[in-house]
Enzyme design. Structure first.
Site, PDB file in Angstrom:
ATOM      1  N   LYS A   5       0.843  -1.199   0.000  1.00 36.36           N
ATOM      2  CA  LYS A   5       0.000   0.000   0.000  1.00 36.36           C
ATOM      3  C   LYS A   5       0.881   1.254   0.000  1.00 36.36           C
ATOM      4  CE  LYS A   5      -3.583   2.110   2.869  1.00 36.36           C
ATOM      5  NZ  LYS A   5      -4.503   1.932   3.991  1.00 36.36           N
ATOM      6  N   GLU A   7      -4.764  -7.556  15.188  1.00 37.94           N
ATOM      7  CA  GLU A   7      -4.269  -6.221  14.845  1.00 37.94           C
ATOM      8  C   GLU A   7      -5.418  -5.216  14.944  1.00 37.94           C
ATOM      9  OE1 GLU A   7      -0.572  -5.166  12.179  1.00 37.94           O
ATOM     10  OE2 GLU A   7      -2.337  -5.274  10.916  1.00 37.94           O
ATOM     11  N   LYS A  19       9.441  -1.240  14.602  1.00 39.71           N
ATOM     12  CA  LYS A  19       9.930  -0.866  13.267  1.00 39.71           C
ATOM     13  C   LYS A  19      10.977   0.244  13.383  1.00 39.71           C
ATOM     14  CE  LYS A  19       5.785  -1.075  10.409  1.00 39.71           C
ATOM     15  NZ  LYS A  19       4.926  -0.254   9.582  1.00 39.71           N
TER      16      LYS A  19
END
Ligand code: G6Q
Length: 547
Positions: free
Chosen positions: A210, A358, A509
């Site tokens: 995406k 999630e 991350k």
């Protein structure tokens, strides 16, 4: 009543459910079934091609009535309407949540910021169809003029789990002359194993991202480009014939070297884990063809319409959501086992893990306050009957309560002797055993010595749902996925959390970005982490011989 700032646990129906739970907690499913001989027929609901038997839950009619009241008091109806209307219900990212628009009929009209998104959806679907037809017919050729025989989807998370699950689930309908592989992990092994027996001249990569910035996907895409160019004589023009992109980020796609004519777009109102029926499903369409893909979309849409319009007490996703909440928040079950009795659904539990956890693994309500009860249970599972020979022991006799969702089909896609009847007999036997168990008296009556009796007793009273459909078709898969999507939404609406963000994945991350150069540095880096992390980094550098 719909005061959105009220914590769930302060709702009147929550209190009523608490005292109701006190009253019925001793009730055993054996008794509930004895008291109402029609219970197994009554506590069922059907939508589209899916039939749900929820009678083996530890509930009474009163439980259901109160759960529905709770949903009403939490404003579930207006939450549903807001989603379908395209309101920006993903408030932390200020986005609409309109995966339902991806499967709306061509004639529908769904407005986002004054613009009808349905024509845009169909423009992409038509472009996908044209491309898929060309690849499947052999009209689309690789750089050296050979036809494409291998398709490798590179993506991770929402850009991987849906495509893999759908490919596996619908493999029966797939073109067997094409080979499909899915690369997601940054571990180079994933790419190496996916491509080791493939000929670059016959291989098409779909880079599905995406954002087109995801570290794993971009690293894998660069390796794929190197691999392809090396195998194709190094001519950069080969990229155009062997790479297509699925993304919302045209600038990044073209910076990578993929012609945006070969890019399939989607929109920020499609969340990653809700994207398998968008262009992210290009690999699915390549595998099963456009017609089957459309049938899958139709299945999704049927469930969307049922969810949007059916009264809560007859609404399959609402009921599944409310039962999950009951088991979690009132019976204290921490997990839900998803047990598809169909080998084609082997990746369905993994797909659901992202969808459910999630979405609802949150501890902060929409207003920023801490939630006052547990949110998402842990979803896990394996296909039956395999699981029966590993973890079912714990489900039957362990100390924890594990509600189960059994999923099964009346017709096998691969009928063979007695296989299917045996498979189905096991589904029915498992839910029966879980609910009714086996008493000490029954065990003793079988001649079991006294000392062994406790080991052989099954308490029963363990809740389960059984979802039955006639046959695993693309349409039914669409219904099944939409069922869980909306069930997750209902749970999130009652917990008053945002199902559509995922800030919890960010910190790791960011820290990894900081650590990469420290692992790579030619000279000993100055480390400013905690002593454990510093030591692990030093040990790693030493082991790999960097310093
Ligand atoms: C899903 C999440 C996440 C996402 C991946 C891949 O809901 O947003 O799993 O799908 O991180 O992201 P990209 O598609 O942007 O590469």
């Amino acid at each position: 009543m719909n005061n959105t700032n009220l914590p769930l646990t302060a709702r009147p129906a929550w209190h009523d459910l608490k005292s109701h739970h006190q009253k019925i907690q001793a009730a055993h499913l054996r008794q509930l079934f004895l008291d109402d001989p029609k219970r197994g027929e009554r506590l069922t609901v059907e939508a589209g091609g899916l039939f749900l038997d929820y009678s083996k839950n530890r509930i009474t009619d009163e439980t259901l009535k109160l759960l529905v009241q709770l949903a009403e008091q939490c404003g579930l109806r207006s939450r549903i309407d807001a989603m379908f209307r395209g309101d920006r219900i993903n408030i932390t990212e200020d986005r609409a949540v309109l995966h339902v628009a991806l499967r709306a009929p061509r004639t529908a009209s769904i407005m986002v910021e004054g613009e009808d998104v349905v024509p845009q959806v169909y423009a992409v679907l038509d472009k996908m169809t044209d491309f898929a037809d060309r690849v499947r017919s052999g009209a689309w050729k690789g750089h050296t003029g050979q036809r494409i025989r291998n398709i490798v989807n590179i993506g991770i998370g929402g850009s991987d789990l849906g495509p893999v699950m759908a490919y596996e689930a619908l493999r029966h309908y797939s073109d067997r002359s094409l080979t499909f592989r899915f690369v997601s992990n940054i571990d180079g092994t994933d790419f190496a194993e996916a491509t080791h027996d493939l000929d670059p001249a016959e291989t098409l990569f779909i880079v599905a991202s995406k954002t087109f910035t995801t570290q794993e996907t971009m690293t894998n895409a660069i390796s794929a480009r190197d691999w392809a160019l090396k195998g194709l004589g190094g001519d950069p023009r080969a990229v155009a014939r062997h790479f297509v992109a699925v993304s919302t980020n045209a600038a990044k796609v073209s910076a990578f070297g993929i012609d945006t004519a070969n890019m399939f777009g989607f929109w920020d109102w499609v969340g990653g884990r809700y994207s398998m029926e968008s262009a992210i499903g290009l690999s699915t369409m390549l595998a099963i063809g456009a017609e089957n893909f459309r049938a899958m979309l139709h299945g999704f849409h049927q469930m969307d319409e049922h969810f949007r319009t059916a009264p809560f007490e007859k609404n399959l996703p609402v009921l599944m959501g409310l039962l999950a909440l009951w088991n979690n928040n009132f019976l204290g079950a921490h997990t839900i086992a998803v047990l598809p009795y169909d080998q084609y659904l082997k990746r369905f539990p993994a797909y659901l893990q992202q969808l459910t956890m999630e979405s609802n693994g949150k501890q902060v309500a929409l207003d920023g306050s801490k939630v006052t009860c547990d949110t998402s249970p842990i979803y896990w599972g394996e296909p039956g009957t395999n699981g029966q020979h590993s973890f079912y022991q714990l489900i039957h006799q362990g100390t924890r309560l594990i509600p189960c969702d059994f999923i099964a089909f009346a017709e096998s896609l691969n009928p063979r002797g007695q296989h299917h009847d045996i498979l189905m007999a096991n589904v029915f036997a498992q839910s029966e055993a879980l609910a009714f168990g086996k008493t000490a008296e029954q065990v003793t009556a079988e001649g079991t010595p006294d000392w062994l009796v406790p080991h052989r007793v099954f308490d029963g009273n363990r809740p389960s749902n059984t979802i039955l459909a006639r046959r695993l078709t693309p349409e039914v898969l669409g219904q099944l996925v939409a069922l869980y999507e909306h069930s997750v939404f209902c749970q999130g609406a009652l917990w008053n959390i945002n199902c559509f963000d995922q800030w919890g994945v960010e910190l790791g991350k960011a820290l990894a970005q900081r650590i990469v150069p420290e692992l790579d540095a030619k000279t000993e880096p100055v480390l400013a982490h905690d002593s454990s992390t510093n030591n692990l980094i030093r040990s790693y550098r030493m082991l790999k011989g960097a310093s």
